[in-house]
Design a protein around this motif. Sequence first.
Motif, PDB file in Angstrom:
ATOM      1  N   GLU A 358       0.830  -1.207   0.000  1.00  0.00           N
ATOM      2  CA  GLU A 358       0.000   0.000   0.000  1.00  0.00           C
ATOM      3  C   GLU A 358       0.867   1.261   0.000  1.00  0.00           C
ATOM      4  O   GLU A 358       0.579   2.236  -0.695  1.00  0.00           O
ATOM      5  CB  GLU A 358      -0.918  -0.010   1.222  1.00  0.00           C
ATOM      6  CG  GLU A 358      -1.841   1.196   1.310  1.00  0.00           C
ATOM      7  CD  GLU A 358      -2.717   1.154   2.556  1.00  0.00           C
ATOM      8  OE1 GLU A 358      -3.360   2.172   2.841  1.00  0.00           O
ATOM      9  OE2 GLU A 358      -2.736   0.112   3.247  1.00  0.00           O
ATOM     10  N   SER A 359       1.968   1.247   0.773  1.00  0.00           N
ATOM     11  CA  SER A 359       2.869   2.399   0.820  1.00  0.00           C
ATOM     12  C   SER A 359       3.532   2.637  -0.531  1.00  0.00           C
ATOM     13  O   SER A 359       3.664   3.784  -0.987  1.00  0.00           O
ATOM     14  CB  SER A 359       3.930   2.191   1.907  1.00  0.00           C
ATOM     15  OG  SER A 359       4.699   3.356   2.107  1.00  0.00           O
ATOM     16  N   LEU A 360       3.947   1.554  -1.203  1.00  0.00           N
ATOM     17  CA  LEU A 360       4.559   1.673  -2.530  1.00  0.00           C
ATOM     18  C   LEU A 360       3.567   2.235  -3.547  1.00  0.00           C
ATOM     19  O   LEU A 360       3.896   3.114  -4.355  1.00  0.00           O
ATOM     20  CB  LEU A 360       5.079   0.322  -2.992  1.00  0.00           C
ATOM     21  CG  LEU A 360       6.302  -0.241  -2.248  1.00  0.00           C
ATOM     22  CD1 LEU A 360       6.520  -1.702  -2.624  1.00  0.00           C
ATOM     23  CD2 LEU A 360       7.550   0.575  -2.542  1.00  0.00           C
ATOM     24  N   ILE A 361       2.344   1.749  -3.499  1.00  0.00           N
ATOM     25  CA  ILE A 361       1.324   2.224  -4.431  1.00  0.00           C
ATOM     26  C   ILE A 361       0.992   3.688  -4.183  1.00  0.00           C
ATOM     27  O   ILE A 361       0.854   4.489  -5.122  1.00  0.00           O
ATOM     28  CB  ILE A 361       0.053   1.355  -4.315  1.00  0.00           C
ATOM     29  CG1 ILE A 361       0.334  -0.065  -4.840  1.00  0.00           C
ATOM     30  CG2 ILE A 361      -1.108   1.984  -5.089  1.00  0.00           C
ATOM     31  CD1 ILE A 361      -0.797  -1.046  -4.588  1.00  0.00           C
ATOM     32  N   THR A 362       0.913   4.064  -2.921  1.00  0.00           N
ATOM     33  CA  THR A 362       0.627   5.449  -2.578  1.00  0.00           C
ATOM     34  C   THR A 362       1.748   6.379  -3.055  1.00  0.00           C
ATOM     35  O   THR A 362       1.492   7.485  -3.551  1.00  0.00           O
ATOM     36  CB  THR A 362       0.429   5.605  -1.059  1.00  0.00           C
ATOM     37  OG1 THR A 362      -0.629   4.745  -0.629  1.00  0.00           O
ATOM     38  CG2 THR A 362       0.101   7.044  -0.690  1.00  0.00           C
TER      39      THR A 362
END
Length: 369
Positions: A358-362
């Motif tokens: 989720e952090s990478l996508i954000t």
Amino acid sequence: MRRSVAIIGTRGYPSYYGGFETAVRHLAPYLARNGWDVTVYGRAGAVRLDDPTREKLVTSRNTPGLETKSLSTMSHGLTATVDAIVRKHDVALIMNVANGFWLPLLWIRGIPSVVNVDGIEWDRQKWGRVAKNVFKAGAAFTARFATRLVYDAIAISERWERDFHRGGDFIPYGGTKAASVDPGDGLLKRQYVLLVARFVPENTVPQFLKAVELLPDEVQVVIVGSSGYGGELENQTQALVDERPNVRWEGHVSDDARLFGLWQNAGVYFHGHSVGGTNPALVQAMMCGAPTLALDTIYNREVLGDTGQFTSSDPHEIASAIMRLLNDDSERERLSKLTAERAIDYYSWEGVLAKYEESLITALKGWRS
């Protein structure tokens, strides 16, 4: 559309050196199976490409660097960053603020970055004044140029918000629920004391060794760890082993089954880490149900809650606390049950890995918006 991620700052995949490497052994396959093109950068000789658990969808790339205690992380980080830029990855996951100096290179080339800041390295005793200043400067670069930050403990995030005015994502380490394993080698279940730690002063290894000298001769003690470079603590440990037949030193153990078995059957696991955040060894010990005596720090209390016991770094107090717990069967079993339950509730790999993705996508969405 497939997205590509470069993971920089560990010894590679799969590697069994430390906490970052443990996280990447779980994260890289998870991302690859979720449709990412994953490249993990590492160092020659540190990667076990014949590991039967290795996910073939993950690409392992070694880049050159200077193999010294003070320069290995930064030099390998630089060459990995340059390679990642040449290969035009979509996003980079960086481990350790020592690699913060290279973030402007990614920023200039339009590659967003997610940085796991690790602990407060400039507080560690093992580093001299120059190294501490380098880490703090790297943290300043990280605060300025990282797209997103990852903190493995709430206490670490509070420190960064106070010192660098940067928020981020709280993502702790995970632990593996393992099948029961016999300790073997003549060790008695719930009757031995266990230390698992890298041999550095801030892990309270010197004080633990002195505490062992104060224990009755019949108490079994198992020591797992080394500095990786040799030195005084290794010499002290070997001298202790030579003097006391019930003390054994296993060095660095990369066999998870062996390590899990030691935690599962320990009478007391002493966790002396004084700096850092959510320590992966502590989380795994909890997942294995090890009755834990920890150094009394804000980090260890955050992870253990009320499921462990705490002590100061004084060798006499450590020895006394060890003996009290060894002599209390019901308390050992109570702590074993509670630590395992807490680990499952708060530190499962499934939740940890989803948060990293989720952090990478954000970071990607924020960069492209």
